[in-house]
Design an enzyme around this catalytic site. Structure first.
Site, PDB file in Angstrom:
ATOM      1  N   MET A 183      -3.380  -1.290  -2.376  1.00 60.08           N
ATOM      2  CA  MET A 183      -4.492  -1.367  -3.336  1.00 60.08           C
ATOM      3  C   MET A 183      -4.039  -1.460  -4.794  1.00 60.08           C
ATOM      4  O   MET A 183      -4.734  -0.992  -5.691  1.00 60.08           O
ATOM      5  CB  MET A 183      -5.416  -0.152  -3.146  1.00 60.08           C
ATOM      6  CG  MET A 183      -6.040  -0.084  -1.762  1.00 60.08           C
ATOM      7  SD  MET A 183      -6.971  -1.567  -1.321  1.00 60.08           S
ATOM      8  CE  MET A 183      -8.430  -1.333  -2.325  1.00 60.08           C
TER       9      MET A 183
ATOM     10  N   ASN B   2      -3.517  -3.011  10.347  1.00 63.57           N
ATOM     11  CA  ASN B   2      -2.729  -4.254  10.409  1.00 63.57           C
ATOM     12  C   ASN B   2      -1.254  -3.945  10.617  1.00 63.57           C
ATOM     13  O   ASN B   2      -0.571  -4.614  11.397  1.00 63.57           O
ATOM     14  CB  ASN B   2      -2.935  -5.082   9.136  1.00 63.57           C
ATOM     15  CG  ASN B   2      -4.239  -5.840   9.152  1.00 63.57           C
ATOM     16  OD1 ASN B   2      -4.346  -6.884   9.801  1.00 63.57           O
ATOM     17  ND2 ASN B   2      -5.251  -5.325   8.488  1.00 63.57           N
TER      18      ASN B   2
ATOM     19  N   LEU C  71       0.312  -6.496  -8.028  1.00 58.46           N
ATOM     20  CA  LEU C  71       1.744  -6.573  -8.358  1.00 58.46           C
ATOM     21  C   LEU C  71       1.959  -7.470  -9.569  1.00 58.46           C
ATOM     22  O   LEU C  71       1.207  -8.418  -9.797  1.00 58.46           O
ATOM     23  CB  LEU C  71       2.521  -7.085  -7.149  1.00 58.46           C
ATOM     24  CG  LEU C  71       2.488  -6.143  -5.939  1.00 58.46           C
ATOM     25  CD1 LEU C  71       3.164  -6.791  -4.744  1.00 58.46           C
ATOM     26  CD2 LEU C  71       3.122  -4.787  -6.256  1.00 58.46           C
TER      27      LEU C  71
ATOM     28  N   GLY D 140      -3.836   1.463   7.814  1.00 56.59           N
ATOM     29  CA  GLY D 140      -2.675   0.818   8.415  1.00 56.59           C
ATOM     30  C   GLY D 140      -2.912   0.135   9.754  1.00 56.59           C
ATOM     31  O   GLY D 140      -1.969  -0.048  10.531  1.00 56.59           O
TER      32      GLY D 140
ATOM     33  N   HIS E 101      -6.646 -10.774   3.242  1.00 52.05           N
ATOM     34  CA  HIS E 101      -7.885 -10.431   2.536  1.00 52.05           C
ATOM     35  C   HIS E 101      -9.074 -10.669   3.482  1.00 52.05           C
ATOM     36  O   HIS E 101      -9.125 -11.701   4.160  1.00 52.05           O
ATOM     37  CB  HIS E 101      -8.030 -11.309   1.288  1.00 52.05           C
ATOM     38  CG  HIS E 101      -9.279 -11.024   0.526  1.00 52.05           C
ATOM     39  ND1 HIS E 101      -9.434  -9.879  -0.226  1.00 52.05           N
ATOM     40  CD2 HIS E 101     -10.453 -11.705   0.436  1.00 52.05           C
ATOM     41  CE1 HIS E 101     -10.643  -9.880  -0.750  1.00 52.05           C
ATOM     42  NE2 HIS E 101     -11.283 -10.960  -0.375  1.00 52.05           N
TER      43      HIS E 101
ATOM     44  N   ASN F  20      -0.312 -11.417   1.595  1.00 56.07           N
ATOM     45  CA  ASN F  20      -1.404 -10.437   1.669  1.00 56.07           C
ATOM     46  C   ASN F  20      -2.447 -10.944   2.647  1.00 56.07           C
ATOM     47  O   ASN F  20      -2.543 -12.155   2.894  1.00 56.07           O
ATOM     48  CB  ASN F  20      -2.031 -10.282   0.277  1.00 56.07           C
ATOM     49  CG  ASN F  20      -3.153  -9.253   0.260  1.00 56.07           C
ATOM     50  OD1 ASN F  20      -3.023  -8.169   0.841  1.00 56.07           O
ATOM     51  ND2 ASN F  20      -4.257  -9.575  -0.395  1.00 56.07           N
TER      52      ASN F  20
HETATM   53  C1  GRF Z   1      -7.647  -5.109   5.467  1.00 56.02           C
HETATM   54  O1  GRF Z   1      -8.980  -5.278   5.845  1.00 56.02           O
HETATM   55  C2  GRF Z   1      -7.202  -6.197   4.526  1.00 56.02           C
HETATM   56  O2  GRF Z   1      -7.959  -7.326   4.628  1.00 56.02           O
HETATM   57  C3  GRF Z   1      -7.369  -5.563   3.167  1.00 56.02           C
HETATM   58  O3  GRF Z   1      -7.105  -4.206   3.360  1.00 56.02           O
HETATM   59  C4  GRF Z   1      -7.452  -3.830   4.680  1.00 56.02           C
HETATM   60  C5  GRF Z   1      -6.359  -2.992   5.236  1.00 56.02           C
HETATM   61  O4  GRF Z   1      -6.727  -2.432   6.441  1.00 56.02           O
HETATM   62  N1  GRF Z   1      -6.480  -6.181   2.220  1.00 56.02           N
HETATM   63  P1  GRF Z   1      -5.678  -1.642   7.311  1.00 56.02           P
HETATM   64  O5  GRF Z   1      -5.115  -0.530   6.433  1.00 56.02           O
HETATM   65  O6  GRF Z   1      -4.629  -2.613   7.754  1.00 56.02           O
HETATM   66  O7  GRF Z   1      -6.474  -1.088   8.445  1.00 56.02           O
END
Ligand code: GRF
Length: 198
Positions: free
Chosen positions: A94, A16, A97, A14, A113, A111
């Site tokens: 993960m 982000n 959808l 989490g 990536h 999203n």
């Molecule tokens: C991120 O690196 C994103 O690019 C990928 O999943 C990761 C999530 O990281 N889709 P976090 O849980 O936000 O640390």
């Protein structure tokens, strides 16, 4: 001020999500985090939700590994609608959808990536970039569609690959870029929402 109601979905640590909540709290992001939902009961992202006093829920994912059972995806739609969510932000969610969510939130699910899509979709994209001998990679914010890491690109940021990079050092650099790019991309939705555009 009109704040964009967002729901955040994640399965992991989490980081982000934390940055987005920090930016909302500091007044930099005109969004309102209505709910944070995880398919993993003990995911740190749910602790972050509680730390920031945001409504949160565990969504038992059912019997599949990479997607939700259709009834469960319908339940997810209901939870997000009840929370008044306009934009669904995937932050390390993960599961792929499908129709229930994609039809309920058309061009309203985004999203992030860890690669410069369309290069290196899928898992551990930083390792893929390193193995391919690239000199740069990055991160991408995109609309979500029915394919993995595929929908229309909204924003990208490039990150250099340095000669002595390990998967860990490169991943950390990419995440640093994500923490700038994702709130900035969401801010653009907030501006549209405050105006006539969303
Ligand atoms: C991120 O690196 C994103 O690019 C990928 O999943 C990761 C999530 O990281 N889709 P976090 O849980 O936000 O640390």
């Amino acid at each position: 001020m009109k704040r964009l109601p967002v729901g955040i979905l994640g399965s992991g640590k989490g980081s982000n999500c934390r940055v987005i909540l920090e930016r909302i709290r500091s007044g930099d992001l005109a969004a309102d985090a209505r709910v944070i939902i995880s398919d993993v009961l003990d995911a740190p992202i749910l602790d972050i939700a509680r730390e920031f006093s945001v409504a949160n829920a565990y969504l038992p994912p059912g019997r599949f590994r990479t997607r939700l059972e259709p009834e469960i995806e319908e339940a997810l739609v209901k939870m997000l609608r009840q929370a008044g969510v306009h934009l669904v932000v995937l932050a390390g969610f993960m599961r792929v959808l499908h129709a229930p969510m994609l039809n309920a939130f058309p061009r309203r699910i985004i999203n992030i990536h860890p690669a410069l899509l369309p290069k290196f979709p899928g898992l551990e994209a930083w390792k893929q970039a390193l193995a391919a001998g690239e000199i740069a990679t990055g991160c991408t914010v995109h609309f979500v569609d029915e394919k993995i890491d595929h929908g229309q690109i909204i924003a990208q940021r490039e990150v250099p690959i340095l000669p002595h990079d390990t998967p860990e050092s490169l991943h950390a650099r990419i995440q640093g870029a994500e923490h700038q790019l994702y709130p900035a991309a969401i801010a653009e939705f907030c501006e549209k929402y405050a105006g006539p555009g969303l």
